[in-house]
Write a protein that holds these residues in place. Sequence first.
Motif, PDB file in Angstrom:
ATOM      1  N   VAL A  86       7.227  -5.817  -7.890  1.00  0.00           N
ATOM      2  CA  VAL A  86       8.400  -4.936  -7.822  1.00  0.00           C
ATOM      3  C   VAL A  86       8.633  -4.279  -9.176  1.00  0.00           C
ATOM      4  O   VAL A  86       8.960  -3.088  -9.259  1.00  0.00           O
ATOM      5  N   SER A  87       8.441  -5.015 -10.250  1.00  0.00           N
ATOM      6  CA  SER A  87       8.609  -4.474 -11.597  1.00  0.00           C
ATOM      7  C   SER A  87       7.639  -3.319 -11.855  1.00  0.00           C
ATOM      8  O   SER A  87       8.022  -2.269 -12.388  1.00  0.00           O
ATOM      9  N   VAL A  88       6.381  -3.493 -11.475  1.00  0.00           N
ATOM     10  CA  VAL A  88       5.384  -2.429 -11.667  1.00  0.00           C
ATOM     11  C   VAL A  88       5.756  -1.208 -10.835  1.00  0.00           C
ATOM     12  O   VAL A  88       5.735  -0.074 -11.341  1.00  0.00           O
ATOM     13  N   VAL A  89       6.104  -1.416  -9.579  1.00  0.00           N
ATOM     14  CA  VAL A  89       6.469  -0.290  -8.716  1.00  0.00           C
ATOM     15  C   VAL A  89       7.679   0.447  -9.287  1.00  0.00           C
ATOM     16  O   VAL A  89       7.686   1.681  -9.377  1.00  0.00           O
ATOM     17  N   THR A  90       8.697  -0.285  -9.686  1.00  0.00           N
ATOM     18  CA  THR A  90       9.921   0.326 -10.212  1.00  0.00           C
ATOM     19  C   THR A  90       9.645   1.118 -11.485  1.00  0.00           C
ATOM     20  O   THR A  90      10.041   2.282 -11.603  1.00  0.00           O
ATOM     21  N   ASP A  91       8.965   0.490 -12.444  1.00  0.00           N
ATOM     22  CA  ASP A  91       8.646   1.167 -13.705  1.00  0.00           C
ATOM     23  C   ASP A  91       7.809   2.418 -13.446  1.00  0.00           C
ATOM     24  O   ASP A  91       8.092   3.489 -13.987  1.00  0.00           O
ATOM     25  N   ASN A  92       6.789   2.275 -12.609  1.00  0.00           N
ATOM     26  CA  ASN A  92       5.918   3.420 -12.324  1.00  0.00           C
ATOM     27  C   ASN A  92       6.677   4.558 -11.655  1.00  0.00           C
ATOM     28  O   ASN A  92       6.508   5.723 -12.037  1.00  0.00           O
ATOM     29  N   LEU A  93       7.504   4.249 -10.647  1.00  0.00           N
ATOM     30  CA  LEU A  93       8.241   5.314  -9.961  1.00  0.00           C
ATOM     31  C   LEU A  93       9.242   6.002 -10.883  1.00  0.00           C
ATOM     32  O   LEU A  93       9.436   7.224 -10.783  1.00  0.00           O
ATOM     33  N   ASP A 101       0.835  -1.214   0.000  1.00  0.00           N
ATOM     34  CA  ASP A 101       0.000   0.000   0.000  1.00  0.00           C
ATOM     35  C   ASP A 101       0.864   1.257   0.000  1.00  0.00           C
ATOM     36  O   ASP A 101       0.568   2.232  -0.699  1.00  0.00           O
ATOM     37  N   ASP A 102       1.932   1.246   0.790  1.00  0.00           N
ATOM     38  CA  ASP A 102       2.825   2.395   0.848  1.00  0.00           C
ATOM     39  C   ASP A 102       3.506   2.623  -0.505  1.00  0.00           C
ATOM     40  O   ASP A 102       3.554   3.753  -1.000  1.00  0.00           O
ATOM     41  N   ALA A 103       4.011   1.566  -1.113  1.00  0.00           N
ATOM     42  CA  ALA A 103       4.707   1.701  -2.400  1.00  0.00           C
ATOM     43  C   ALA A 103       3.765   2.247  -3.474  1.00  0.00           C
ATOM     44  O   ALA A 103       4.103   3.209  -4.181  1.00  0.00           O
ATOM     45  N   PHE A 104       2.582   1.654  -3.601  1.00  0.00           N
ATOM     46  CA  PHE A 104       1.647   2.119  -4.621  1.00  0.00           C
ATOM     47  C   PHE A 104       1.047   3.473  -4.256  1.00  0.00           C
ATOM     48  O   PHE A 104       0.703   4.264  -5.141  1.00  0.00           O
ATOM     49  N   GLY A 105       0.946   3.771  -2.959  1.00  0.00           N
ATOM     50  CA  GLY A 105       0.490   5.098  -2.534  1.00  0.00           C
ATOM     51  C   GLY A 105       1.479   6.188  -2.921  1.00  0.00           C
ATOM     52  O   GLY A 105       1.091   7.309  -3.265  1.00  0.00           O
ATOM     53  N   ARG A 106       2.767   5.863  -2.894  1.00  0.00           N
ATOM     54  CA  ARG A 106       3.780   6.837  -3.321  1.00  0.00           C
ATOM     55  C   ARG A 106       3.669   7.114  -4.817  1.00  0.00           C
ATOM     56  O   ARG A 106       3.889   8.246  -5.262  1.00  0.00           O
ATOM     57  N   ILE A 107       3.329   6.103  -5.585  1.00  0.00           N
ATOM     58  CA  ILE A 107       3.103   6.308  -7.017  1.00  0.00           C
ATOM     59  C   ILE A 107       1.933   7.265  -7.196  1.00  0.00           C
ATOM     60  O   ILE A 107       2.019   8.243  -7.946  1.00  0.00           O
ATOM     61  N   ARG A 108       0.831   7.008  -6.488  1.00  0.00           N
ATOM     62  CA  ARG A 108      -0.354   7.862  -6.608  1.00  0.00           C
ATOM     63  C   ARG A 108      -0.033   9.306  -6.215  1.00  0.00           C
ATOM     64  O   ARG A 108      -0.409  10.248  -6.914  1.00  0.00           O
ATOM     65  N   SER A 109       0.671   9.474  -5.123  1.00  0.00           N
ATOM     66  CA  SER A 109       1.038  10.816  -4.672  1.00  0.00           C
ATOM     67  C   SER A 109       1.876  11.533  -5.738  1.00  0.00           C
ATOM     68  O   SER A 109       1.639  12.712  -6.039  1.00  0.00           O
ATOM     69  N   GLY A 110       2.836  10.826  -6.299  1.00  0.00           N
ATOM     70  CA  GLY A 110       3.681  11.416  -7.329  1.00  0.00           C
ATOM     71  C   GLY A 110       2.915  11.775  -8.593  1.00  0.00           C
ATOM     72  O   GLY A 110       3.159  12.826  -9.210  1.00  0.00           O
ATOM     73  N   VAL A 111       1.986  10.926  -8.983  1.00  0.00           N
ATOM     74  CA  VAL A 111       1.156  11.204 -10.162  1.00  0.00           C
ATOM     75  C   VAL A 111       0.347  12.477  -9.933  1.00  0.00           C
ATOM     76  O   VAL A 111       0.308  13.371 -10.783  1.00  0.00           O
ATOM     77  N   HIS A 112      -0.302  12.563  -8.782  1.00  0.00           N
ATOM     78  CA  HIS A 112      -1.117  13.751  -8.508  1.00  0.00           C
ATOM     79  C   HIS A 112      -0.258  15.007  -8.455  1.00  0.00           C
ATOM     80  O   HIS A 112      -0.658  16.058  -8.980  1.00  0.00           O
ATOM     81  N   HIS A 113       0.903  14.917  -7.853  1.00  0.00           N
ATOM     82  CA  HIS A 113       1.802  16.076  -7.792  1.00  0.00           C
ATOM     83  C   HIS A 113       2.224  16.510  -9.197  1.00  0.00           C
ATOM     84  O   HIS A 113       2.325  17.709  -9.479  1.00  0.00           O
ATOM     85  N   ALA A 114       2.459  15.565 -10.078  1.00  0.00           N
ATOM     86  CA  ALA A 114       2.913  15.892 -11.434  1.00  0.00           C
ATOM     87  C   ALA A 114       1.811  16.493 -12.296  1.00  0.00           C
ATOM     88  O   ALA A 114       2.096  17.277 -13.203  1.00  0.00           O
ATOM     89  N   VAL A 115       0.543  16.156 -12.010  1.00  0.00           N
ATOM     90  CA  VAL A 115      -0.564  16.520 -12.912  1.00  0.00           C
ATOM     91  C   VAL A 115      -1.437  17.662 -12.399  1.00  0.00           C
ATOM     92  O   VAL A 115      -1.867  18.514 -13.188  1.00  0.00           O
ATOM     93  N   GLU A 116      -1.721  17.682 -11.124  1.00  0.00           N
ATOM     94  CA  GLU A 116      -2.708  18.628 -10.596  1.00  0.00           C
ATOM     95  C   GLU A 116      -2.354  20.071 -10.933  1.00  0.00           C
ATOM     96  O   GLU A 116      -1.212  20.490 -10.821  1.00  0.00           O
ATOM     97  N   GLY A 117      -3.379  20.799 -11.372  1.00  0.00           N
ATOM     98  CA  GLY A 117      -3.234  22.218 -11.663  1.00  0.00           C
ATOM     99  C   GLY A 117      -2.714  22.531 -13.047  1.00  0.00           C
ATOM    100  O   GLY A 117      -2.548  23.707 -13.393  1.00  0.00           O
ATOM    101  N   LEU A 118      -2.449  21.510 -13.852  1.00  0.00           N
ATOM    102  CA  LEU A 118      -1.911  21.757 -15.195  1.00  0.00           C
ATOM    103  C   LEU A 118      -3.010  21.738 -16.247  1.00  0.00           C
ATOM    104  O   LEU A 118      -3.952  20.946 -16.166  1.00  0.00           O
ATOM    105  N   ASP A 119      -2.865  22.614 -17.236  1.00  0.00           N
ATOM    106  CA  ASP A 119      -3.764  22.569 -18.378  1.00  0.00           C
ATOM    107  C   ASP A 119      -3.173  21.635 -19.439  1.00  0.00           C
ATOM    108  O   ASP A 119      -2.060  21.109 -19.276  1.00  0.00           O
ATOM    109  N   THR A 120      -3.901  21.439 -20.516  1.00  0.00           N
ATOM    110  CA  THR A 120      -3.463  20.502 -21.555  1.00  0.00           C
ATOM    111  C   THR A 120      -2.144  20.929 -22.178  1.00  0.00           C
ATOM    112  O   THR A 120      -1.301  20.075 -22.495  1.00  0.00           O
TER     113      THR A 120
END
Length: 173
Positions: free
Chosen positions: A148-155, A12-31
């Motif tokens: 581990v492969s999914v977590v690594t690739d995603n991060l 949960d922590d590993a995949f939660g870090r992916i989610r947090s990073g995705v939101h940080h990268a995207v939120e507030g941006l236009d197309t």
Amino acid sequence: MSADTNLTALLDDAFGRIRSGVHHAVEGLDTDALTFRPDRDSNSIAWLVWHVARIQDDHISALRDTEQAWTNGWSERFGLPFDESDTGYGHSNEQVAAVSPRAEDLLGYFDAVHEATVGYLSTIELAQLDRVVDDSWDPPVTLAVRLVSVVTDNLEHVGQAAYVRGVAERRAD
């Protein structure tokens, strides 16, 4: 706390870090910001996050033996000129440029994938980690290796998206 509970918390922590990073990268941006590419051969934030979601959706759905979120409405919403099974691997510059969703759709799809992933993670027991999930590789891929492969690739890709956002924001100044 049992070993299975610790495993679930770790995943949960590993995949939660992916989610947090995705939101940080995207939120507030236009197309325009989401599709910014530092040069013609770079990936955009939109493509990177779409690819993160596609890989996680593809791999975790296969582990769960369920339909992907992508094929359950999200593919039509994005309207991309790719085969529905496409995850972005090996995309050309033109294909990268074709991924230009709104932030709401990008985060909506990613969050649907994340919720399905978290639901699956809660069902995994420590004893299952050695189960072979893909015997087309040598050595065969176990559940542990696939996760581990999914977590690594995603991060890796989330880090790239954060970097592109920083470049885009400095460019705008």
